[in-house]
Design an enzyme around this catalytic site. Structure first.
Site, PDB file in Angstrom:
ATOM      1  N   ARG A 159       1.079  -1.230   0.046  1.00  0.00           N
ATOM      2  CA  ARG A 159       0.240  -0.102  -0.118  1.00  0.00           C
ATOM      3  C   ARG A 159       0.843   1.068  -0.033  1.00  0.00           C
ATOM      4  O   ARG A 159       0.487   2.419   0.796  1.00  0.00           O
ATOM      5  CB  ARG A 159      -1.045   0.146   1.088  1.00  0.00           C
ATOM      6  CG  ARG A 159      -1.738  -1.002   1.198  1.00  0.00           C
ATOM      7  CD  ARG A 159      -3.004  -1.037  -0.071  1.00  0.00           C
ATOM      8  NE  ARG A 159      -4.027  -2.022   0.179  1.00  0.00           N
ATOM      9  CZ  ARG A 159      -3.843  -3.204  -0.476  1.00  0.00           C
ATOM     10  NH1 ARG A 159      -3.038  -3.602  -0.963  1.00  0.00           N
ATOM     11  NH2 ARG A 159      -5.111  -3.915  -0.299  1.00  0.00           N
TER      12      ARG A 159
ATOM     13  N   SER B 108     -11.254  -1.051   2.311  1.00  0.00           N
ATOM     14  CA  SER B 108     -10.553  -1.136   3.518  1.00  0.00           C
ATOM     15  C   SER B 108     -10.190   0.260   4.098  1.00  0.00           C
ATOM     16  O   SER B 108      -9.636   0.846   3.251  1.00  0.00           O
ATOM     17  CB  SER B 108      -9.202  -1.792   3.614  1.00  0.00           C
ATOM     18  OG  SER B 108      -9.372  -3.216   2.925  1.00  0.00           O
TER      19      SER B 108
ATOM     20  N   GLU C 249      -5.625   3.769   5.581  1.00  0.00           N
ATOM     21  CA  GLU C 249      -5.616   3.469   4.108  1.00  0.00           C
ATOM     22  C   GLU C 249      -5.834   4.554   3.182  1.00  0.00           C
ATOM     23  O   GLU C 249      -5.144   5.082   2.482  1.00  0.00           O
ATOM     24  CB  GLU C 249      -5.835   1.981   3.666  1.00  0.00           C
ATOM     25  CG  GLU C 249      -5.640   1.878   1.991  1.00  0.00           C
ATOM     26  CD  GLU C 249      -6.306   0.793   1.597  1.00  0.00           C
ATOM     27  OE1 GLU C 249      -5.886  -0.221   1.778  1.00  0.00           O
ATOM     28  OE2 GLU C 249      -7.131   1.056   0.698  1.00  0.00           O
TER      29      GLU C 249
HETATM   30  P1  FAD Z   1      -8.675   8.620  -5.926  1.00  0.00           P
HETATM   31  O1  FAD Z   1      -9.471   8.240  -4.426  1.00  0.00           O
HETATM   32  O2  FAD Z   1      -9.327   9.403  -6.864  1.00  0.00           O
HETATM   33  O3  FAD Z   1      -7.525   9.108  -5.507  1.00  0.00           O
HETATM   34  C1  FAD Z   1      -6.471   8.520  -4.559  1.00  0.00           C
HETATM   35  C2  FAD Z   1      -5.388   9.241  -4.281  1.00  0.00           C
HETATM   36  O4  FAD Z   1      -4.599   9.441  -5.350  1.00  0.00           O
HETATM   37  C3  FAD Z   1      -5.749  10.705  -3.776  1.00  0.00           C
HETATM   38  O5  FAD Z   1      -4.720  11.190  -2.900  1.00  0.00           O
HETATM   39  C4  FAD Z   1      -5.525  11.523  -5.246  1.00  0.00           C
HETATM   40  O6  FAD Z   1      -5.236  12.980  -4.930  1.00  0.00           O
HETATM   41  C5  FAD Z   1      -4.352  10.935  -5.874  1.00  0.00           C
HETATM   42  N1  FAD Z   1      -4.492  10.757  -7.434  1.00  0.00           N
HETATM   43  C6  FAD Z   1      -5.566  10.086  -8.025  1.00  0.00           C
HETATM   44  N2  FAD Z   1      -5.184  10.216  -9.492  1.00  0.00           N
HETATM   45  C7  FAD Z   1      -3.867  10.715  -9.353  1.00  0.00           C
HETATM   46  C8  FAD Z   1      -2.937  10.746 -10.618  1.00  0.00           C
HETATM   47  N3  FAD Z   1      -3.651  10.829 -11.879  1.00  0.00           N
HETATM   48  N4  FAD Z   1      -1.705  11.527 -10.287  1.00  0.00           N
HETATM   49  C9  FAD Z   1      -1.394  11.784  -9.048  1.00  0.00           C
HETATM   50  N5  FAD Z   1      -2.297  11.560  -7.915  1.00  0.00           N
HETATM   51  C10 FAD Z   1      -3.516  11.015  -8.105  1.00  0.00           C
HETATM   52  N6  FAD Z   1      -7.712  -1.184  -3.029  1.00  0.00           N
HETATM   53  C11 FAD Z   1      -6.879  -2.026  -3.106  1.00  0.00           C
HETATM   54  O7  FAD Z   1      -5.526  -1.734  -2.992  1.00  0.00           O
HETATM   55  N7  FAD Z   1      -7.141  -3.277  -3.125  1.00  0.00           N
HETATM   56  C12 FAD Z   1      -8.265  -3.592  -3.064  1.00  0.00           C
HETATM   57  O8  FAD Z   1      -8.943  -4.708  -3.096  1.00  0.00           O
HETATM   58  C13 FAD Z   1      -9.318  -2.588  -3.072  1.00  0.00           C
HETATM   59  N8  FAD Z   1     -10.839  -2.713  -2.925  1.00  0.00           N
HETATM   60  C14 FAD Z   1     -11.695  -1.636  -2.991  1.00  0.00           C
HETATM   61  C15 FAD Z   1     -12.935  -1.954  -3.024  1.00  0.00           C
HETATM   62  C16 FAD Z   1     -13.861  -1.008  -2.854  1.00  0.00           C
HETATM   63  C17 FAD Z   1     -15.424  -1.264  -2.576  1.00  0.00           C
HETATM   64  C18 FAD Z   1     -13.404   0.440  -2.696  1.00  0.00           C
HETATM   65  C19 FAD Z   1     -14.555   1.475  -2.537  1.00  0.00           C
HETATM   66  C20 FAD Z   1     -12.011   0.586  -2.851  1.00  0.00           C
HETATM   67  C21 FAD Z   1     -11.167  -0.463  -2.683  1.00  0.00           C
HETATM   68  N9  FAD Z   1      -9.642  -0.098  -2.809  1.00  0.00           N
HETATM   69  C22 FAD Z   1      -8.840  -1.206  -2.956  1.00  0.00           C
HETATM   70  C23 FAD Z   1      -9.268   1.324  -2.651  1.00  0.00           C
HETATM   71  C24 FAD Z   1      -9.187   1.880  -4.145  1.00  0.00           C
HETATM   72  O9  FAD Z   1     -10.073   1.414  -5.004  1.00  0.00           O
HETATM   73  C25 FAD Z   1      -7.829   2.184  -4.864  1.00  0.00           C
HETATM   74  O10 FAD Z   1      -7.139   2.758  -3.960  1.00  0.00           O
HETATM   75  C26 FAD Z   1      -7.681   2.788  -6.103  1.00  0.00           C
HETATM   76  O11 FAD Z   1      -6.497   2.763  -6.651  1.00  0.00           O
HETATM   77  C27 FAD Z   1      -8.296   4.428  -5.880  1.00  0.00           C
HETATM   78  O12 FAD Z   1      -8.542   4.910  -7.362  1.00  0.00           O
HETATM   79  P2  FAD Z   1      -9.238   6.427  -7.345  1.00  0.00           P
HETATM   80  O13 FAD Z   1      -9.096   6.330  -8.888  1.00  0.00           O
HETATM   81  O14 FAD Z   1     -10.659   6.157  -6.879  1.00  0.00           O
HETATM   82  O15 FAD Z   1      -8.433   7.157  -6.599  1.00  0.00           O
HETATM   83  N1  EPU Z   2     -11.408 -11.212   8.978  1.00  0.00           N
HETATM   84  C1  EPU Z   2     -12.515 -11.136  10.366  1.00  0.00           C
HETATM   85  N2  EPU Z   2     -13.565 -10.242  10.359  1.00  0.00           N
HETATM   86  C2  EPU Z   2     -13.624  -9.404   9.554  1.00  0.00           C
HETATM   87  C3  EPU Z   2     -12.865  -9.263   8.358  1.00  0.00           C
HETATM   88  C4  EPU Z   2     -11.845  -9.852   8.481  1.00  0.00           C
HETATM   89  O1  EPU Z   2     -12.107 -12.092  11.057  1.00  0.00           O
HETATM   90  O2  EPU Z   2     -14.627  -8.598   9.836  1.00  0.00           O
HETATM   91  C5  EPU Z   2     -10.556 -12.021   9.053  1.00  0.00           C
HETATM   92  C6  EPU Z   2     -10.587 -12.965   7.866  1.00  0.00           C
HETATM   93  O3  EPU Z   2     -11.522 -14.080   8.341  1.00  0.00           O
HETATM   94  C7  EPU Z   2      -9.317 -13.252   7.337  1.00  0.00           C
HETATM   95  C8  EPU Z   2      -8.586 -12.002   7.540  1.00  0.00           C
HETATM   96  O4  EPU Z   2      -9.339 -11.330   8.770  1.00  0.00           O
HETATM   97  O5  EPU Z   2      -8.920 -14.625   8.120  1.00  0.00           O
HETATM   98  C9  EPU Z   2      -8.563 -11.177   6.376  1.00  0.00           C
HETATM   99  O6  EPU Z   2      -9.491 -10.697   5.897  1.00  0.00           O
HETATM  100  P1  EPU Z   2      -9.767 -10.439   4.033  1.00  0.00           P
HETATM  101  O7  EPU Z   2      -9.337 -11.940   3.448  1.00  0.00           O
HETATM  102  O8  EPU Z   2     -11.176 -10.176   4.149  1.00  0.00           O
HETATM  103  O9  EPU Z   2      -8.738  -9.477   3.906  1.00  0.00           O
HETATM  104  P2  EPU Z   2      -8.551  -8.077   4.441  1.00  0.00           P
HETATM  105  O10 EPU Z   2      -7.188  -8.001   5.013  1.00  0.00           O
HETATM  106  O11 EPU Z   2      -9.622  -7.584   5.304  1.00  0.00           O
HETATM  107  C10 EPU Z   2      -6.994  -7.239   2.399  1.00  0.00           C
HETATM  108  C11 EPU Z   2      -6.988  -6.003   1.682  1.00  0.00           C
HETATM  109  C12 EPU Z   2      -8.083  -5.735   0.517  1.00  0.00           C
HETATM  110  C13 EPU Z   2      -8.269  -7.011  -0.264  1.00  0.00           C
HETATM  111  C14 EPU Z   2      -8.288  -8.238   0.405  1.00  0.00           C
HETATM  112  C15 EPU Z   2      -8.111  -9.526  -0.509  1.00  0.00           C
HETATM  113  C16 EPU Z   2      -5.975  -4.390   2.881  1.00  0.00           C
HETATM  114  C17 EPU Z   2      -5.797  -3.386   3.760  1.00  0.00           C
HETATM  115  N3  EPU Z   2      -6.876  -4.838   2.634  1.00  0.00           N
HETATM  116  O12 EPU Z   2      -8.301  -7.069   3.036  1.00  0.00           O
HETATM  117  O13 EPU Z   2      -8.174  -4.635  -0.025  1.00  0.00           O
HETATM  118  O14 EPU Z   2      -9.121  -6.816  -1.292  1.00  0.00           O
HETATM  119  O15 EPU Z   2      -7.034  -8.321   1.370  1.00  0.00           O
HETATM  120  O16 EPU Z   2      -6.786  -9.564  -0.954  1.00  0.00           O
HETATM  121  O17 EPU Z   2      -4.739  -4.812   2.720  1.00  0.00           O
HETATM  122  C18 EPU Z   2      -8.408  -2.301   0.216  1.00  0.00           C
HETATM  123  O18 EPU Z   2      -7.187  -1.962   0.229  1.00  0.00           O
HETATM  124  O19 EPU Z   2      -9.314  -1.414   0.029  1.00  0.00           O
HETATM  125  C19 EPU Z   2      -9.185  -3.530   0.087  1.00  0.00           C
HETATM  126  C20 EPU Z   2     -10.271  -3.871  -0.107  1.00  0.00           C
END
Ligand code: FAD
Ligand code: EPU
Length: 345
Positions: A162, A232, A328
């Site tokens: 991250r 997250s 995050e």
């Molecule tokens: P924004 O929120 O618009 O911007 C994020 C930051 O980047 C801000 O500080 C902004 O100023 C800067 N920025 C944006 N674009 C640019 C650019 N072109 N140049 C310079 N700076 C810029 N993240 C994960 O890593 N793994 C996941 O599994 C994951 N799951 C998600 C699930 C859900 C339902 C949601 C809502 C979010 C999740 N995220 C996850 C977080 C998010 O999707 C990512 O961080 C994504 O890359 C953000 O993209 P955005 O375009 O919305 O960025």
């Molecule tokens: N868990 C619980 N209770 C909960 C949630 C999770 O017990 O309410 C336990 C799960 O059972 C598991 C562990 O925690 O043993 C990890 O949970 P999960 O697999 O759902 O993954 P996470 O660590 O919560 C991370 C990333 C996600 C990514 C998933 C899958 C971060 C901060 N989050 O979540 O990224 O999609 O793994 O790889 O690293 C994001 O960054 O926004 C994001 C959604």
């Protein structure tokens, strides 16, 4: 909020009702540069957003918000790999689907992550065993001070969990305008995480991985189009080995992931869940019932509701485990980004 101020409600996936002084859509690097120069002349704050899926907008923004919509997907190949050059304003999930439709594999584990391609390198998006760093070849950044586009190769991006150089040295005064990918023609499925372990590596297809990832995500993560959230809210904490051993002596079922550094990553969702905070609600913001690491806009939440809820979650986890969670999500005030940990401490 003044009636003339453009709303950012549709530009952040928490659905927070805040405004900005100026809202500009940029379809070219030059449009970003012009917006930057004009805000410099007014000495006013400047913020680039993709889809706003990783920001907490704390108040009305006192300057210019530029929405990055630079399009274009160029595909080349050599004997070993597909080479993609993708505009920063392409939607990430759409890119994953488009590549698979063309028979190009390698992005399937990163399906359904919201946001733009240009935002993906910033926190080195990751899910289900794959991170952006595993597929990224380079990132093109526009240096807003001189208008030049610089190419940072993968090894220069300082990718970590991250984290990347785009949260540090290249955070301010730079805009990401394109991302290059190198996707091997020899597909090696990554089946290390969760339900993916049940798939047969000998017969599995990339579409099956894609579908399994989408199913897992949809079972836990709320759809931002229906329920506001930023995925997250906190990072998974990485703590010293000794502290992890002490915690494991007390909580033997605690998920823990040893890191190459010798440190141990914990699951923040589990820590929050163990504090029995699922469903906890402050104002309109709540801890999600299906995934405790996700904070949701349950009903007309304000930024202050999210701050209060995040503070409470951090305090309770800290008191129980002596592990202090860090957001995050990026916290944005009227003048620009601020220190999220300070806001919720
Ligand atoms: P924004 O929120 O618009 O911007 C994020 C930051 O980047 C801000 O500080 C902004 O100023 C800067 N920025 C944006 N674009 C640019 C650019 N072109 N140049 C310079 N700076 C810029 N993240 C994960 O890593 N793994 C996941 O599994 C994951 N799951 C998600 C699930 C859900 C339902 C949601 C809502 C979010 C999740 N995220 C996850 C977080 C998010 O999707 C990512 O961080 C994504 O890359 C953000 O993209 P955005 O375009 O919305 O960025
Ligand atoms: N868990 C619980 N209770 C909960 C949630 C999770 O017990 O309410 C336990 C799960 O059972 C598991 C562990 O925690 O043993 C990890 O949970 P999960 O697999 O759902 O993954 P996470 O660590 O919560 C991370 C990333 C996600 C990514 C998933 C899958 C971060 C901060 N989050 O979540 O990224 O999609 O793994 O790889 O690293 C994001 O960054 O926004 C994001 C959604």
């Amino acid at each position: 909020m003044s009636s003339q101020s453009p709303s950012l409600k549709a530009d952040n996936t928490l659905g927070l009702d805040v405004s900005t002084q100026t809202r500009t859509i940029a379809e070219t690097p030059n449009a970003i540069l012009e917006a930057w120069q004009s805000s410099r002349m007014k000495d006013s704050p400047f913020l680039i957003l993709g889809e706003g899926s990783n920001v907490l907008l704390l108040e009305n923004f006192a300057g210019t918000v530029v929405l990055n919509r630079i399009k274009g997907i160029k595909i080349d190949e050599d004997v070993e790999a597909w080479k993609l050059h993708v505009g920063a304003g392409e939607n990430w999930h759409q890119l994953v689907k488009t590549t698979l439709e063309k028979g190009i594999t390698g992005l399937e584990n990163l399906a359904l992550i919201p946001g733009m391609v240009g935002s993906a390198p910033i926190q080195n998006i990751g899910a289900y065993g794959v991170e952006l760093k595993d597929v990224c070849a380079y990132v093109d950044v526009l240096n807003l001070h001189n208008g030049n586009i610089e190419r940072l190769h993968r090894d220069e991006c300082q990718f970590a969990y991250r984290d990347s150089i785009f949260k540090h040295q290249y955070q301010s005064g730079y805009a990401i305008v394109a991302v290059g990918f190198s996707l091997s023609k020899q597909w090696h499925p990554v089946l290390t995480y969760g339900d993916l372990k049940t798939l047969n590596p000998a017969t599995v297809t990339a579409w099956e991985v894609f579908n399994a990832v989408c199913t897992m995500r949809q079972s836990k993560l709320p759809d931002p189009a229906i329920t506001g959230n930023v995925g997250s809210f906190f990072k998974n904490p990485v703590i010293p080995h000794e502290q992890a051993a002490e915690l494991l002596a007390r909580f033997s079922d605690m998920p823990h992931y040893p890191q190459p550094s010798g440190e141990v990553k914990l699951a923040a969702g589990w820590l929050i869940d163990r504090c029995q905070l699922k469903g906890l609600r402050i104002g309109g913001a709540a801890v999600h019932q299906q995934q405790a690491l996700v904070l949701i806009n349950a009903e007309n939440a304000t930024p202050q509701d999210f701050v209060a809820l995040a503070r409470e979650v951090r305090a309770q986890v800290g008191e129980k485990f002596d592990v202090w969670l860090e957001p995050e999500v990026r916290f944005i005030k009227a003048q620009g980004e601020c220190n999220a940990v300070e806001v919720i401490s």
